[in-house]
Write an enzyme that holds these catalytic residues in place. Structure first.
Site, PDB file in Angstrom:
ATOM      1  N   ARG A  39       0.818  -1.210   0.000  1.00  0.00           N
ATOM      2  CA  ARG A  39       0.000   0.000   0.000  1.00  0.00           C
ATOM      3  C   ARG A  39       0.853   1.262   0.000  1.00  0.00           C
ATOM      4  NH1 ARG A  39      -4.939  -1.798   4.100  1.00  0.00           N
ATOM      5  NH2 ARG A  39      -6.168  -2.883   2.499  1.00  0.00           N
ATOM      6  N   GLY A 349      -7.678  -9.314   0.799  1.00  0.00           N
ATOM      7  CA  GLY A 349      -6.450  -9.617   1.518  1.00  0.00           C
ATOM      8  C   GLY A 349      -5.915 -11.018   1.306  1.00  0.00           C
TER       9      GLY A 349
END
Length: 399
Positions: A39, A349
């Protein structure tokens, strides 16, 4: 929707104060160190774009689930500031108590401390949103992972900032999901797996009206097997949702589409990484069996079907891939997706963990950084953070 890149290309960013809402919610170990920095790296293009355009740059994000009004060391973005500084090769100071003013000059970037510590962030209070909007000339939302939440830094600030636009990451997410669902190359195949139907029922029902093939895995597949009258032993399932599973299968059949269910599975007597794995025909499941993966015949069949797909949407591993003995099904599916000629988009995820485990990051057309936001967009929902950017763009057009 206004795109930040367009503003930069038009020379409208030089000398401006740019406020970027990024998604820097990275996983940390017990010592507070970043264990996976995808990220952070995904946020860099927007920051670099702003710097290259001559802006004074402010970046903020949430991290974890802090208590509003209280900043603890474990909630601090200090470790993220150090990571961004290392990746950019320039100092990136962390600013606390920034709501009432931020000192940043053109060509510099500062990281603003965990935005969810600010009282009123999650409830999107007007006073907080207006204070943040007053800090900038241009607000950029580049945090797709939080786009399904109407918070002060994702929605409220966009209402009041002089200019509100989408960053390159948010723009790319929208483009990729639109490509996958709005006008996809056919056949369109969706893989939706996970432990519970209940958490993904709405997306299953939505996709049933769009896709040519809906591959289910994990506990979701067990519920569908049970709904088809098959025995699943003591496997994880949701008997209360059998009617909904039947409805999804009927909806698919009515369109000439399919929900291919496993014909063979890998079972164990206990949920344990050291448990003995046994391949069984789906009709031979014992009352004390736990289904933990799809079998080789099913994996081969699904892989063959995936090679014929025009578009593949992937959310969730089809087995307990964290346990080596029950990882083969997910590995076969992952490799089939990687070698497919289809446009492929993956998110969630566990899906990202599987992609990393099998080293196929560069073989997926687009990897989404969002979890809940990814699923909600697949359902066809208008995400709040995107909705407000569209409203602002329409207002600009009409003025």
């Amino acid at each position: 929707m206004i795109r930040f890149k367009d503003l930069c290309d038009q020379g409208l960013v030089k000398g401006k104060r740019v406020f970027i809402r990024a998604d820097l919610n990275v996983p940390l170990d017990s010592e507070g160190q970043i264990t996976e920095d995808t990220r952070v790296k995904a946020s860099l293009p927007c920051i670099q774009m702003a710097l290259a355009a001559g802006a004074a740059v402010m970046v903020t994000s949430h991290l974890g689930r802090p208590t509003e009004g209280t900043l603890t060391q474990q909630d601090s973005l200090q470790v993220v500031a150090l990571k961004i500084s290392a990746l950019l090769g320039i100092p990136v100071p962390l600013k606390t108590n920034w709501i009432d003013g931020v000192n940043v000059t053109t060509g510099d970037v500062v990281l603003l401390e965990n935005c969810r510590v600010n009282v009123g962030e999650k409830k999107n209070t007007m006073s907080l949103a207006q204070k943040m909007a007053a800090l900038c000339d241009i607000y950029v939302n580049d945090a797709f992972g939080t786009a399904h939440r109407a918070e002060a830094t994702t929605y409220g600030i966009a209402e009041y900032a002089p200019i509100a636009c989408a960053g390159p990451l948010l723009s790319a997410e929208i483009d990729a999901i639109t490509m996958a669902l709005a006008n996809p190359s056919r056949p369109l195949v969706a893989i939706v797996a996970g432990s519970k139907v209940s958490t993904k029922l709405s997306i299953l029902e939505s996709l049933a009206s769009k896709v040519d093939q809906l591959i289910v895995g994990g506990g979701i597949a067990n519920t569908f097997l049970l709904a088809s009258g098959l025995q699943i032993g003591k496997s994880l399932a949701e008997p209360a949702l059998l009617e909904q599973a039947v409805s999804v299968m009927k909806s698919m059949r009515a369109r000439g589409a399919a929900v291919p269910l496993p014909t063979d599975v890998v079972v164990a007597k206990s949920f344990d990484s050291n448990a003995t794995a046994t391949i069984k025909n789906i009709k031979d499941i014992a009352t004390d069996d736990l289904i933990l993966d799809i079998g080789p015949d099913t994996a081969h069949l699904l892989a063959t079907q995936l090679t014929r797909a025009g578009t593949i949407v992937w959310n969730g591993p089809v087995g307990v891939f964290e346990f080596e003995a029950f990882s083969k099904g997910t590995e076969v599916i992952a490799q089939a997706i990687a070698t497919s000629q289809a446009f492929t988009i993956a998110g969630g995820g566990d899906t990202l963990a599987a992609i990393a485990k099998y080293g196929i990051e560069d073989k997926i057309s687009y990897i989404s950084t969002g979890g809940g936001a990814f699923l909600e967009m697949l359902e066809g929902k208008i995400l709040p953070a995107i909705e407000i950017l569209n409203k602002r763009a329409q207002a600009e057009t009409q003025s």
